[in-house]
Design an enzyme around this catalytic site. Structure first.
Site, PDB file in Angstrom:
ATOM      1  CE1 TYR A  24       7.687  20.542  17.829  1.00 55.27           C
ATOM      2  CE2 TYR A  24       8.533  18.397  17.162  1.00 55.27           C
ATOM      3  CZ  TYR A  24       8.740  19.665  17.660  1.00 55.27           C
ATOM      4  OH  TYR A  24      10.014  20.067  18.002  1.00 55.27           O
TER       5      TYR A  24
ATOM      6  CG  HIS B 232       8.232  28.306  18.787  1.00 51.48           C
ATOM      7  ND1 HIS B 232       9.198  27.849  17.921  1.00 51.48           N
ATOM      8  CD2 HIS B 232       8.573  29.570  19.112  1.00 51.48           C
ATOM      9  CE1 HIS B 232      10.103  28.799  17.745  1.00 51.48           C
ATOM     10  NE2 HIS B 232       9.744  29.862  18.452  1.00 51.48           N
TER      11      HIS B 232
HETATM   12  C1  DQA Z   1       9.230  24.240  17.128  1.00 52.40           C
HETATM   13  C2  DQA Z   1      10.149  24.127  18.351  1.00 52.40           C
HETATM   14  C3  DQA Z   1      11.605  24.014  17.936  1.00 52.40           C
HETATM   15  O1  DQA Z   1      12.444  23.909  19.079  1.00 52.40           O
HETATM   16  C4  DQA Z   1      11.826  22.787  17.069  1.00 52.40           C
HETATM   17  O2  DQA Z   1      13.160  22.737  16.609  1.00 52.40           O
HETATM   18  C5  DQA Z   1      10.858  22.704  15.936  1.00 52.40           C
HETATM   19  C6  DQA Z   1       9.471  23.095  16.151  1.00 52.40           C
HETATM   20  C7  DQA Z   1       7.743  24.205  17.517  1.00 52.40           C
HETATM   21  O3  DQA Z   1       6.919  24.539  16.671  1.00 52.40           O
HETATM   22  O4  DQA Z   1       7.399  23.842  18.656  1.00 52.40           O
HETATM   23  O5  DQA Z   1      11.181  22.208  14.865  1.00 52.40           O
HETATM   24  O6  DQA Z   1       9.484  25.472  16.490  1.00 52.40           O
END
Ligand code: DQA
Length: 160
Positions: A36, A113
Site C-alpha cells: 500500500y 484501490h
Molecule cells: C484495497 C484493496 C483491498 O483488497 C484491501 O482489503 C484493502 C485495500 C486497496 O486500496 O488496494 O484494504 O482496497
C-alpha cells in the site's frame, strides 16, 4: 497558500464531494507498505482536498472501520454531496449492503484501490461496489485518489 479544507469565503462553493475510506485504511503508512506504500491517510486526504480545490470542489474526507458507519455516510451524501470517491477496502469484496447504499443514492461514484486487486489473491478480484461505480481506478497507489477526484470533477462538469 489557502487551506483547501476551508472553502474560501465569498466564493459560491457547490456541494462537497465525499471521499470515503473503509476499514484498516487508517493504518496506511504502517500497514503492509510493500503493498500500500508509505503515505499516511492524512497525506492522502490532503492530496484529495488539494486536488478537489484545483477543480473548484471541496472534499469532505471520512474514514471508518465499521460497515454501518460507511453506509450512513453514503446515505448522508444523498442530500449533502455531489459525488463520492470511495475506497471500500475489505468491504469491496464482502458488502452487498454497501453496494446497495451506493446504488440507492444515485450519485456519481468513483471506486479507488491503491493496489491492483486483480494482480492479488483471487478473493480480491471481485468487488461488489464496481457494478454500481461509474469508474474504477486500481493499482495507481496514492495517485489513484487524485485521478479519481479529477475524473469526478469531469463527470460533474459534464452533468451540469
Ligand atoms: C484495497 C484493496 C483491498 O483488497 C484491501 O482489503 C484493502 C485495500 C486497496 O486500496 O488496494 O484494504 O482496497
Amino acid at each position: 497558500m489557502p487551506n483547501p479544507q476551508v472553502p474560501p469565503t465569498g466564493v459560491p462553493v457547490p456541494g462537497p464531494v465525499l471521499v470515503l475510506n473503509g476499514p484498516n485504511l487508517n493504518l496506511l503508512g504502517l500497514r503492509e507498505p510493500e503493498v500500500y506504500g508509505t503515505d499516511t491517510l492524512a497525506g492522502i486526504e490532503l492530496l484529495c482536498r488539494r486536488t478537489a480545490a484545483a477543480h473548484g470542489l471541496y472534499a469532505d474526507c471520512r474514514q471508518s472501520n465499521h460497515e454501518g458507519v460507511l453506509i450512513d455516510a453514503v446515505h448522508e451524501a444523498r442530500t449533502g454531496h455531489r459525488g463520492i470517491v470511495i475506497n471500500p477496502a475489505g468491504y469491496s469484496h464482502t458488502s452487498v449492503a454497501l453496494r446497495d447504499a451506493l446504488a440507492a443514492v444515485e450519485l456519481p461514484v468513483v471506486e479507488v484501490h491503491l493496489s491492483n486487486i486483480h494482480r492479488r489473491e483471487e478473493f480480491r478480484h471481485h468487488s461488489f461496489v464496481s457494478a454500481v461505480a461509474d469508474t474504477v481506478i486500481c493499482g495507481a497507489g496514492t495517485h489513484g485518489y487524485a485521478l479519481a477526484l479529477t475524473h469526478l470533477a469531469r463527470i460533474l462538469e459534464e452533468n451540469r
